[in-house]
Design a protein around this motif. Sequence first.
Motif, PDB file in Angstrom:
ATOM      1  N   GLU A  13       0.859  -1.179   0.000  1.00  0.00           N
ATOM      2  CA  GLU A  13       0.000   0.000   0.000  1.00  0.00           C
ATOM      3  C   GLU A  13       0.897   1.232   0.000  1.00  0.00           C
ATOM      4  O   GLU A  13       1.620   1.483   0.964  1.00  0.00           O
ATOM      5  N   VAL A  14       0.876   1.982  -1.080  1.00  0.00           N
ATOM      6  CA  VAL A  14       1.701   3.178  -1.214  1.00  0.00           C
ATOM      7  C   VAL A  14       0.841   4.400  -0.964  1.00  0.00           C
ATOM      8  O   VAL A  14      -0.241   4.547  -1.554  1.00  0.00           O
ATOM      9  N   ASP A  15       1.311   5.272  -0.082  1.00  0.00           N
ATOM     10  CA  ASP A  15       0.614   6.522   0.180  1.00  0.00           C
ATOM     11  C   ASP A  15       1.023   7.531  -0.888  1.00  0.00           C
ATOM     12  O   ASP A  15       2.167   7.990  -0.895  1.00  0.00           O
ATOM     13  N   HIS A  39       5.529 -14.530 -21.776  1.00  0.00           N
ATOM     14  CA  HIS A  39       6.463 -15.184 -22.688  1.00  0.00           C
ATOM     15  C   HIS A  39       7.367 -16.099 -21.861  1.00  0.00           C
ATOM     16  O   HIS A  39       7.629 -15.823 -20.681  1.00  0.00           O
ATOM     17  N   PRO A  40       7.891 -17.190 -22.419  1.00  0.00           N
ATOM     18  CA  PRO A  40       8.794 -18.060 -21.657  1.00  0.00           C
ATOM     19  C   PRO A  40      10.017 -17.331 -21.097  1.00  0.00           C
ATOM     20  O   PRO A  40      10.574 -17.748 -20.074  1.00  0.00           O
ATOM     21  N   GLN A  41      10.437 -16.236 -21.742  1.00  0.00           N
ATOM     22  CA  GLN A  41      11.615 -15.506 -21.281  1.00  0.00           C
ATOM     23  C   GLN A  41      11.281 -14.384 -20.298  1.00  0.00           C
ATOM     24  O   GLN A  41      12.192 -13.719 -19.790  1.00  0.00           O
ATOM     25  N   THR A  42       9.990 -14.158 -20.028  1.00  0.00           N
ATOM     26  CA  THR A  42       9.605 -13.117 -19.082  1.00  0.00           C
ATOM     27  C   THR A  42       9.845 -13.608 -17.658  1.00  0.00           C
ATOM     28  O   THR A  42       9.473 -14.724 -17.308  1.00  0.00           O
ATOM     29  N   GLY A  43      10.482 -12.783 -16.838  1.00  0.00           N
ATOM     30  CA  GLY A  43      10.783 -13.203 -15.471  1.00  0.00           C
ATOM     31  C   GLY A  43      11.081 -12.026 -14.567  1.00  0.00           C
ATOM     32  O   GLY A  43      11.170 -10.876 -14.993  1.00  0.00           O
ATOM     33  N   GLY A  44      11.215 -12.345 -13.293  1.00  0.00           N
ATOM     34  CA  GLY A  44      11.528 -11.326 -12.306  1.00  0.00           C
ATOM     35  C   GLY A  44      10.390 -10.360 -12.048  1.00  0.00           C
ATOM     36  O   GLY A  44      10.613  -9.217 -11.614  1.00  0.00           O
ATOM     37  N   THR A  45       9.156 -10.800 -12.319  1.00  0.00           N
ATOM     38  CA  THR A  45       8.022  -9.899 -12.143  1.00  0.00           C
ATOM     39  C   THR A  45       7.650  -9.758 -10.671  1.00  0.00           C
ATOM     40  O   THR A  45       7.905 -10.650  -9.860  1.00  0.00           O
ATOM     41  N   SER A  46       7.050  -8.634 -10.347  1.00  0.00           N
ATOM     42  CA  SER A  46       6.569  -8.367  -8.995  1.00  0.00           C
ATOM     43  C   SER A  46       5.303  -7.526  -9.087  1.00  0.00           C
ATOM     44  O   SER A  46       5.354  -6.343  -9.431  1.00  0.00           O
ATOM     45  N   ALA A  47       4.161  -8.149  -8.797  1.00  0.00           N
ATOM     46  CA  ALA A  47       2.897  -7.426  -8.861  1.00  0.00           C
ATOM     47  C   ALA A  47       2.873  -6.269  -7.880  1.00  0.00           C
ATOM     48  O   ALA A  47       2.302  -5.205  -8.164  1.00  0.00           O
ATOM     49  N   VAL A  48       3.507  -6.461  -6.716  1.00  0.00           N
ATOM     50  CA  VAL A  48       3.546  -5.396  -5.704  1.00  0.00           C
ATOM     51  C   VAL A  48       4.330  -4.209  -6.232  1.00  0.00           C
ATOM     52  O   VAL A  48       3.892  -3.050  -6.123  1.00  0.00           O
ATOM     53  N   ARG A  49       5.499  -4.474  -6.810  1.00  0.00           N
ATOM     54  CA  ARG A  49       6.301  -3.364  -7.324  1.00  0.00           C
ATOM     55  C   ARG A  49       5.607  -2.659  -8.484  1.00  0.00           C
ATOM     56  O   ARG A  49       5.606  -1.429  -8.565  1.00  0.00           O
ATOM     57  N   ASP A  50       5.013  -3.433  -9.398  1.00  0.00           N
ATOM     58  CA  ASP A  50       4.295  -2.828 -10.511  1.00  0.00           C
ATOM     59  C   ASP A  50       3.224  -1.858 -10.006  1.00  0.00           C
ATOM     60  O   ASP A  50       3.116  -0.726 -10.490  1.00  0.00           O
ATOM     61  N   ALA A  51       2.416  -2.315  -9.061  1.00  0.00           N
ATOM     62  CA  ALA A  51       1.328  -1.477  -8.549  1.00  0.00           C
ATOM     63  C   ALA A  51       1.861  -0.261  -7.804  1.00  0.00           C
ATOM     64  O   ALA A  51       1.334   0.853  -7.943  1.00  0.00           O
ATOM     65  N   THR A  73       1.279   3.684  -8.890  1.00  0.00           N
ATOM     66  CA  THR A  73       0.698   4.660  -7.960  1.00  0.00           C
ATOM     67  C   THR A  73       1.580   5.891  -7.839  1.00  0.00           C
ATOM     68  O   THR A  73       1.101   7.039  -7.885  1.00  0.00           O
ATOM     69  N   LEU A  74       2.888   5.686  -7.685  1.00  0.00           N
ATOM     70  CA  LEU A  74       3.818   6.809  -7.572  1.00  0.00           C
ATOM     71  C   LEU A  74       3.839   7.639  -8.847  1.00  0.00           C
ATOM     72  O   LEU A  74       3.863   8.878  -8.799  1.00  0.00           O
TER      73      LEU A  74
END
Length: 242
Positions: free
Chosen positions: A57-59, A87-99, A103-104
């Motif tokens: 949760e980002v303020d 894609h098979p080569q997609t990696g290192g994802t973070s739903a928290v960081r994306d969101a 927001t920022l």
Amino acid sequence: MASNGSDRRRPRIGVTTYLVPARHGVWEHEAALLPRTYLDVVVRAGGTPLLLPPLPEVDPDVLGVLDGLVLSGGGDVDPARYGAEPHPQTGGTSAVRDAAEETLLRAALAADVPVLGVCRGMQVMNVALGGTLVQHLPDVVGHEGHRPEPATFGRTCVRLADGSLLGGLLGEQTDVACYHHQAVGELAPDLVPVGRAEDGTVEAVELRGPRYAVGVQWHPEQTGEDLRLFRSLVAAASAVLA
């Protein structure tokens, strides 16, 4: 953040970080990390870096204490954010960081706080504003030049558009350090492509209109002797203080 006129402090530049397993001393646990090169270039450019962890949760009111924002590099943006299967080569994802970073970004644009997106940061800008990504660039351009080896930066010559902010700052073309296997696919409607590699890859974007919001697909923090881009960000942030 407004000033009372007598405040001559250095502009505060928020820089996003990422959560990864880390070891220090006898400890090993998840930590909010950022390569020191980002800190060094912000300081050398005249700003004060403030680290922004990717919280669930980002303020958005944190922008009230910032004069500029850097969306830093890192892992891939989750393709679910632009309606694609991974894609098979997609990696290192973070739903928290994306969101958190979206927001920022939106808070910064709403508050007219200058924004610089670096590599992944440019991709975050494009996705957040309605664009898509090419998930594995070698499938499109037919080579690995943008990410030649693990932990090895490539070199790319970027040609910049006449009349663009980045063109005026860096010249007609610039040689840059790059490390990415993803890139802009469909461009967000509010972004203008102002830099391209020789293979056609979009390497720089600017937000339409007068606000300072630029993204570069390369890593300007890796070239410590060339501070033009970060000095430009700090100068725009200084104007927020005026």
